[in-house]
Design a protein around this motif. Structure first.
Motif, PDB file in Angstrom:
ATOM      1  N   THR A   1       0.584  -1.115   0.045  1.00  0.00           N
ATOM      2  CA  THR A   1       0.067   0.139   0.099  1.00  0.00           C
ATOM      3  C   THR A   1       0.867   1.165  -0.125  1.00  0.00           C
ATOM      4  N   ALA A   2       1.623   1.179   0.965  1.00  0.00           N
ATOM      5  CA  ALA A   2       2.807   2.603   0.915  1.00  0.00           C
ATOM      6  C   ALA A   2       3.645   2.500  -0.509  1.00  0.00           C
ATOM      7  N   MET A   3       3.842   1.523  -0.943  1.00  0.00           N
ATOM      8  CA  MET A   3       4.763   1.710  -2.242  1.00  0.00           C
ATOM      9  C   MET A   3       3.944   2.075  -3.315  1.00  0.00           C
ATOM     10  N   ASN A   4       2.579   1.623  -3.342  1.00  0.00           N
ATOM     11  CA  ASN A   4       1.554   2.223  -4.391  1.00  0.00           C
ATOM     12  C   ASN A   4       1.277   3.816  -4.157  1.00  0.00           C
ATOM     13  N   LEU A   5       1.212   4.182  -2.952  1.00  0.00           N
ATOM     14  CA  LEU A   5       0.954   5.610  -2.671  1.00  0.00           C
ATOM     15  C   LEU A   5       2.148   6.492  -3.081  1.00  0.00           C
ATOM     16  N   PHE A   6       3.226   6.098  -2.700  1.00  0.00           N
ATOM     17  CA  PHE A   6       4.398   6.736  -3.093  1.00  0.00           C
ATOM     18  C   PHE A   6       4.593   6.813  -4.557  1.00  0.00           C
ATOM     19  N   GLN A   7       4.403   5.749  -5.163  1.00  0.00           N
ATOM     20  CA  GLN A   7       4.771   5.666  -6.654  1.00  0.00           C
ATOM     21  C   GLN A   7       3.871   6.359  -7.482  1.00  0.00           C
ATOM     22  N   SER A   8       2.455   6.674  -7.078  1.00  0.00           N
ATOM     23  CA  SER A   8       1.259   7.142  -7.829  1.00  0.00           C
ATOM     24  C   SER A   8       1.408   8.737  -7.456  1.00  0.00           C
ATOM     25  N   GLN A   9       2.285   8.971  -6.709  1.00  0.00           N
ATOM     26  CA  GLN A   9       2.451  10.682  -6.670  1.00  0.00           C
ATOM     27  C   GLN A   9       2.560  11.456  -8.004  1.00  0.00           C
ATOM     28  N   PRO A  10       2.164  12.572  -8.112  1.00  0.00           N
ATOM     29  CA  PRO A  10       2.502  13.222  -9.436  1.00  0.00           C
ATOM     30  C   PRO A  10       4.006  13.434  -9.488  1.00  0.00           C
ATOM     31  N   ASN A  11       4.684  13.352 -10.764  1.00  0.00           N
ATOM     32  CA  ASN A  11       5.995  13.770 -11.053  1.00  0.00           C
ATOM     33  C   ASN A  11       7.066  12.801 -10.347  1.00  0.00           C
ATOM     34  N   VAL A  12       6.460  11.554  -9.658  1.00  0.00           N
ATOM     35  CA  VAL A  12       7.696  10.676  -9.021  1.00  0.00           C
ATOM     36  C   VAL A  12       8.020   9.877 -10.209  1.00  0.00           C
ATOM     37  N   THR A  13       9.451   9.941 -10.209  1.00  0.00           N
ATOM     38  CA  THR A  13       9.943   8.995 -11.449  1.00  0.00           C
ATOM     39  C   THR A  13      10.958   7.969 -10.773  1.00  0.00           C
ATOM     40  N   VAL A  14      11.307   7.796  -9.717  1.00  0.00           N
ATOM     41  CA  VAL A  14      11.931   6.781  -9.088  1.00  0.00           C
ATOM     42  C   VAL A  14      10.865   5.224  -8.958  1.00  0.00           C
ATOM     43  N   ARG A  15      11.613   4.481  -8.576  1.00  0.00           N
ATOM     44  CA  ARG A  15      10.871   3.068  -8.401  1.00  0.00           C
ATOM     45  C   ARG A  15      10.736   2.583  -6.864  1.00  0.00           C
ATOM     46  N   TYR A  16       9.770   2.315  -6.470  1.00  0.00           N
ATOM     47  CA  TYR A  16       9.631   1.784  -5.211  1.00  0.00           C
ATOM     48  C   TYR A  16       9.413   0.283  -5.292  1.00  0.00           C
ATOM     49  N   TRP A  17       9.925  -0.502  -4.263  1.00  0.00           N
ATOM     50  CA  TRP A  17       9.583  -1.823  -4.139  1.00  0.00           C
ATOM     51  C   TRP A  17       9.603  -2.598  -2.744  1.00  0.00           C
ATOM     52  N   CYS A  18       8.986  -3.493  -2.584  1.00  0.00           N
ATOM     53  CA  CYS A  18       8.934  -4.230  -1.254  1.00  0.00           C
ATOM     54  C   CYS A  18       9.798  -5.327  -1.376  1.00  0.00           C
ATOM     55  N   GLU A  19      10.443  -5.878  -0.234  1.00  0.00           N
ATOM     56  CA  GLU A  19      11.122  -6.847  -0.237  1.00  0.00           C
ATOM     57  C   GLU A  19      10.959  -7.660   1.005  1.00  0.00           C
ATOM     58  N   LYS A  20      10.669  -9.023   1.335  1.00  0.00           N
ATOM     59  CA  LYS A  20      10.712  -9.630   2.341  1.00  0.00           C
ATOM     60  C   LYS A  20      11.750  -9.794   3.478  1.00  0.00           C
ATOM     61  N   GLY A  21      11.593  -9.457   4.334  1.00  0.00           N
ATOM     62  CA  GLY A  21      12.649  -9.395   5.312  1.00  0.00           C
ATOM     63  C   GLY A  21      12.954  -7.981   5.744  1.00  0.00           C
ATOM     64  N   GLY A  22      13.876  -8.042   6.857  1.00  0.00           N
ATOM     65  CA  GLY A  22      14.333  -6.784   7.515  1.00  0.00           C
ATOM     66  C   GLY A  22      15.364  -5.868   6.566  1.00  0.00           C
ATOM     67  N   PHE A  23      15.715  -4.705   7.030  1.00  0.00           N
ATOM     68  CA  PHE A  23      16.626  -3.741   5.972  1.00  0.00           C
ATOM     69  C   PHE A  23      17.901  -4.322   5.797  1.00  0.00           C
ATOM     70  N   LYS A  24      18.425  -4.365   4.346  1.00  0.00           N
ATOM     71  CA  LYS A  24      19.764  -4.958   4.200  1.00  0.00           C
ATOM     72  C   LYS A  24      20.359  -3.792   3.233  1.00  0.00           C
ATOM     73  N   LYS A  25      21.586  -3.552   3.462  1.00  0.00           N
ATOM     74  CA  LYS A  25      22.236  -2.444   2.785  1.00  0.00           C
ATOM     75  C   LYS A  25      22.777  -3.225   1.426  1.00  0.00           C
TER      76      LYS A  25
END
Length: 86
Positions: A62-86
């Protein structure tokens, strides 16, 4: 030695308490499609209940879709299973 064994045992217990249904939201950078920027981690304990099994995944998407659907957003958002990894 006894204190060391107790410490190891307690550490193993804490590791076993982790939520396996954690999801993390990332984004690419403007002009840097391979950049991996941490946006949010979804790790609610609610996903441990059967009726909320996909709670963290659903919130991440849901957050990914909300960020991605903002006007003029050109970066890609994605979700991954698991905690934060660099």
């Amino acid at each position: 030695m006894k204190k060391l064994l107790i410490l190891i045992f307690l550490s193993l217990l804490l590791i076993g308490c982790g939520n396996e249904e954690v999801y993390t939201l990332y984004r690419a950078g403007v002009g840097l499609p391979d950049l991996r920027v941490h946006v949010a981690t979804f790790d609610s304990d609610d996903s441990k209940q059967a009726q909320f099994k996909t709670y963290n995944q659903d919130n991440c998407l849901t957050a990914m879709n909300l960020f991605q659907s903002q006007p003029n957003v050109t970066v890609r958002y994605w979700c991954e299973k698991g905690g934060f990894k660099k």
